[in-house]
Design a protein around this motif. Structure first.
Motif, PDB file in Angstrom:
ATOM      1  N   LEU A 294       9.211   6.829  10.910  1.00  0.00           N
ATOM      2  CA  LEU A 294       8.447   7.756  10.133  1.00  0.00           C
ATOM      3  C   LEU A 294       9.268   8.663   9.410  1.00  0.00           C
ATOM      4  O   LEU A 294       8.971   9.022   8.285  1.00  0.00           O
ATOM      5  CB  LEU A 294       7.285   8.373  11.024  1.00  0.00           C
ATOM      6  N   GLN A 295      10.316   9.468  10.257  1.00  0.00           N
ATOM      7  CA  GLN A 295      10.925  10.399   9.349  1.00  0.00           C
ATOM      8  C   GLN A 295      11.980   9.917   8.381  1.00  0.00           C
ATOM      9  O   GLN A 295      11.997  10.596   7.394  1.00  0.00           O
ATOM     10  CB  GLN A 295      11.745  11.082  10.662  1.00  0.00           C
ATOM     11  N   GLY A 296      12.527   8.734   8.736  1.00  0.00           N
ATOM     12  CA  GLY A 296      13.268   8.231   7.706  1.00  0.00           C
ATOM     13  C   GLY A 296      12.419   7.845   6.556  1.00  0.00           C
ATOM     14  O   GLY A 296      13.001   7.864   5.151  1.00  0.00           O
ATOM     15  N   CYS A 297      11.414   7.370   6.767  1.00  0.00           N
ATOM     16  CA  CYS A 297      10.521   6.839   5.553  1.00  0.00           C
ATOM     17  C   CYS A 297      10.135   8.174   4.757  1.00  0.00           C
ATOM     18  O   CYS A 297      10.042   8.009   3.444  1.00  0.00           O
ATOM     19  CB  CYS A 297       9.204   6.243   6.040  1.00  0.00           C
ATOM     20  N   VAL A 298       9.491   9.171   5.407  1.00  0.00           N
ATOM     21  CA  VAL A 298       8.941  10.267   4.629  1.00  0.00           C
ATOM     22  C   VAL A 298      10.398  10.905   3.772  1.00  0.00           C
ATOM     23  O   VAL A 298      10.338  11.366   2.785  1.00  0.00           O
ATOM     24  CB  VAL A 298       8.426  11.315   5.699  1.00  0.00           C
ATOM     25  N   SER A 299      11.510  10.877   4.553  1.00  0.00           N
ATOM     26  CA  SER A 299      12.806  11.592   3.953  1.00  0.00           C
ATOM     27  C   SER A 299      12.908  10.555   2.473  1.00  0.00           C
ATOM     28  O   SER A 299      13.493  11.322   1.530  1.00  0.00           O
ATOM     29  CB  SER A 299      14.085  11.611   4.733  1.00  0.00           C
ATOM     30  N   GLY A 300      12.992   9.438   2.675  1.00  0.00           N
ATOM     31  CA  GLY A 300      13.198   8.551   1.769  1.00  0.00           C
ATOM     32  C   GLY A 300      12.329   8.678   0.499  1.00  0.00           C
ATOM     33  O   GLY A 300      12.819   8.653  -0.623  1.00  0.00           O
ATOM     34  N   LEU A 301      10.988   8.770   0.753  1.00  0.00           N
ATOM     35  CA  LEU A 301       9.889   9.050  -0.079  1.00  0.00           C
ATOM     36  C   LEU A 301      10.271  10.308  -0.954  1.00  0.00           C
ATOM     37  O   LEU A 301      10.107  10.476  -2.011  1.00  0.00           O
ATOM     38  CB  LEU A 301       8.516   8.741   0.374  1.00  0.00           C
ATOM     39  N   THR A 302      10.532  11.364   0.029  1.00  0.00           N
ATOM     40  CA  THR A 302      10.741  12.609  -0.835  1.00  0.00           C
ATOM     41  C   THR A 302      11.926  12.758  -1.576  1.00  0.00           C
ATOM     42  O   THR A 302      11.700  13.388  -2.798  1.00  0.00           O
ATOM     43  CB  THR A 302      10.799  13.661   0.595  1.00  0.00           C
ATOM     44  N   ALA A 303      12.888  11.998  -1.267  1.00  0.00           N
ATOM     45  CA  ALA A 303      14.031  12.060  -2.077  1.00  0.00           C
ATOM     46  C   ALA A 303      13.603  11.156  -3.348  1.00  0.00           C
ATOM     47  O   ALA A 303      14.336  11.500  -4.399  1.00  0.00           O
ATOM     48  CB  ALA A 303      15.280  11.510  -1.369  1.00  0.00           C
TER      49      ALA A 303
ATOM     50  N   ALA B  37      12.342   2.768   1.553  1.00  0.00           N
ATOM     51  CA  ALA B  37      11.589   3.904   2.376  1.00  0.00           C
ATOM     52  C   ALA B  37      10.372   3.603   3.224  1.00  0.00           C
ATOM     53  O   ALA B  37      10.333   3.603   4.414  1.00  0.00           O
ATOM     54  CB  ALA B  37      11.386   5.114   1.690  1.00  0.00           C
ATOM     55  N   CYS B  38       9.594   2.389   2.457  1.00  0.00           N
ATOM     56  CA  CYS B  38       8.475   2.086   2.885  1.00  0.00           C
ATOM     57  C   CYS B  38       8.800   1.208   4.222  1.00  0.00           C
ATOM     58  O   CYS B  38       7.932   1.013   5.345  1.00  0.00           O
ATOM     59  CB  CYS B  38       7.577   1.563   2.083  1.00  0.00           C
ATOM     60  N   ARG B  39       9.725   0.258   3.938  1.00  0.00           N
ATOM     61  CA  ARG B  39      10.297  -0.808   5.092  1.00  0.00           C
ATOM     62  C   ARG B  39      10.641   0.123   6.517  1.00  0.00           C
ATOM     63  O   ARG B  39      10.483  -0.148   7.462  1.00  0.00           O
ATOM     64  CB  ARG B  39      11.305  -1.362   4.724  1.00  0.00           C
ATOM     65  N   LEU B  40      11.223   1.443   6.311  1.00  0.00           N
ATOM     66  CA  LEU B  40      11.524   2.208   7.629  1.00  0.00           C
ATOM     67  C   LEU B  40      10.119   2.812   8.254  1.00  0.00           C
ATOM     68  O   LEU B  40      10.153   2.621   9.459  1.00  0.00           O
ATOM     69  CB  LEU B  40      12.231   3.499   6.986  1.00  0.00           C
TER      70      LEU B  40
ATOM     71  N   GLY C   8       1.652  10.221   4.345  1.00  0.00           N
ATOM     72  CA  GLY C   8       0.366   9.352   4.317  1.00  0.00           C
ATOM     73  C   GLY C   8       0.754   7.675   3.717  1.00  0.00           C
ATOM     74  O   GLY C   8       0.353   7.057   4.520  1.00  0.00           O
ATOM     75  N   ALA C   9       1.626   7.765   2.944  1.00  0.00           N
ATOM     76  CA  ALA C   9       2.290   6.453   2.494  1.00  0.00           C
ATOM     77  C   ALA C   9       3.060   6.033   3.650  1.00  0.00           C
ATOM     78  O   ALA C   9       2.824   4.421   3.668  1.00  0.00           O
ATOM     79  CB  ALA C   9       3.217   6.623   1.344  1.00  0.00           C
ATOM     80  N   CYS C  10       3.841   6.628   4.273  1.00  0.00           N
ATOM     81  CA  CYS C  10       4.409   6.049   5.366  1.00  0.00           C
ATOM     82  C   CYS C  10       3.573   5.725   6.601  1.00  0.00           C
ATOM     83  O   CYS C  10       3.924   4.593   7.220  1.00  0.00           O
ATOM     84  CB  CYS C  10       5.641   6.867   6.202  1.00  0.00           C
TER      85      CYS C  10
ATOM     86  N   ALA D   6       0.762  -1.149  -0.037  1.00  0.00           N
ATOM     87  CA  ALA D   6      -0.021  -0.029  -0.040  1.00  0.00           C
ATOM     88  C   ALA D   6       0.744   1.214  -0.002  1.00  0.00           C
ATOM     89  O   ALA D   6       0.632   2.087  -0.693  1.00  0.00           O
ATOM     90  CB  ALA D   6      -0.912  -0.184   1.194  1.00  0.00           C
ATOM     91  N   CYS D   7       2.024   1.378   0.609  1.00  0.00           N
ATOM     92  CA  CYS D   7       2.729   2.375   0.855  1.00  0.00           C
ATOM     93  C   CYS D   7       3.378   2.674  -0.550  1.00  0.00           C
ATOM     94  O   CYS D   7       3.628   3.692  -0.922  1.00  0.00           O
ATOM     95  CB  CYS D   7       4.113   2.273   1.885  1.00  0.00           C
ATOM     96  N   THR D   8       3.833   1.496  -1.409  1.00  0.00           N
ATOM     97  CA  THR D   8       4.721   1.722  -2.545  1.00  0.00           C
ATOM     98  C   THR D   8       3.769   1.893  -3.566  1.00  0.00           C
ATOM     99  O   THR D   8       3.890   2.792  -4.302  1.00  0.00           O
ATOM    100  CB  THR D   8       5.639   0.332  -2.813  1.00  0.00           C
ATOM    101  N   ASN D   9       2.506   1.640  -3.668  1.00  0.00           N
ATOM    102  CA  ASN D   9       1.501   1.945  -4.422  1.00  0.00           C
ATOM    103  C   ASN D   9       1.197   3.394  -4.214  1.00  0.00           C
ATOM    104  O   ASN D   9       1.287   4.199  -5.489  1.00  0.00           O
ATOM    105  CB  ASN D   9       0.182   1.249  -4.207  1.00  0.00           C
ATOM    106  N   MET D  10       0.931   3.719  -3.065  1.00  0.00           N
ATOM    107  CA  MET D  10       0.491   5.396  -3.005  1.00  0.00           C
ATOM    108  C   MET D  10       1.896   6.152  -3.514  1.00  0.00           C
ATOM    109  O   MET D  10       1.552   7.091  -4.093  1.00  0.00           O
ATOM    110  CB  MET D  10       0.204   5.465  -1.362  1.00  0.00           C
ATOM    111  N   ALA D  11       3.073   5.700  -2.983  1.00  0.00           N
ATOM    112  CA  ALA D  11       4.380   6.497  -3.440  1.00  0.00           C
ATOM    113  C   ALA D  11       4.374   6.566  -5.010  1.00  0.00           C
ATOM    114  O   ALA D  11       4.574   7.537  -5.705  1.00  0.00           O
ATOM    115  CB  ALA D  11       5.505   5.890  -2.934  1.00  0.00           C
TER     116      ALA D  11
END
Length: 88
Positions: free
Chosen positions: A59-68, A50-53, A78-80, A33-38
């Motif tokens: 949460l911050q590491g996940c958001v940073s990874g998805l933002t990058a 990033a979703c695994r984080l 939301g994805a995280c 669900a995280c990867t699909n939303m991203a």
């Protein structure tokens, strides 16, 4: 009851308790669900890491990874959050 039997029982119970606790987040994680939303939000890079984080509670590491990876901040957040939820 002998002490060695009692200690073995306590260790077995502790192992089962901790094993169930440590396995629970993975069972409840919804990485797809995280990867699909991203991906829908325009991700251009690898988002699974990033979703695994997010699953592990970072949460911050996940958001940073998805933002990058090109996901806007709100969608990344939301994805995280989806990553840590039970799959549907």
């Amino acid at each position: 009851m002998r002490t060695s039997t009692r200690v073995a029982g306590v260790l077995a119970g502790l192992t089962l308790t901790l094993g169930g606790t440590l396995a629970a987040p993975a069972a409840l994680a919804d990485i797809p669900a995280c990867t699909n939303m991203a991906a829908q939000a325009g991700a251009t890079g690898d988002v699974a890491t990033a979703c695994r984080l997010g699953v592990s509670g970072d949460l911050q590491g996940c958001v940073s990874g998805l933002t990058a990876a090109g996901v806007a901040g709100g969608a990344a957040n939301g994805a995280c959050r989806l990553a840590a939820q039970e799959p549907r």
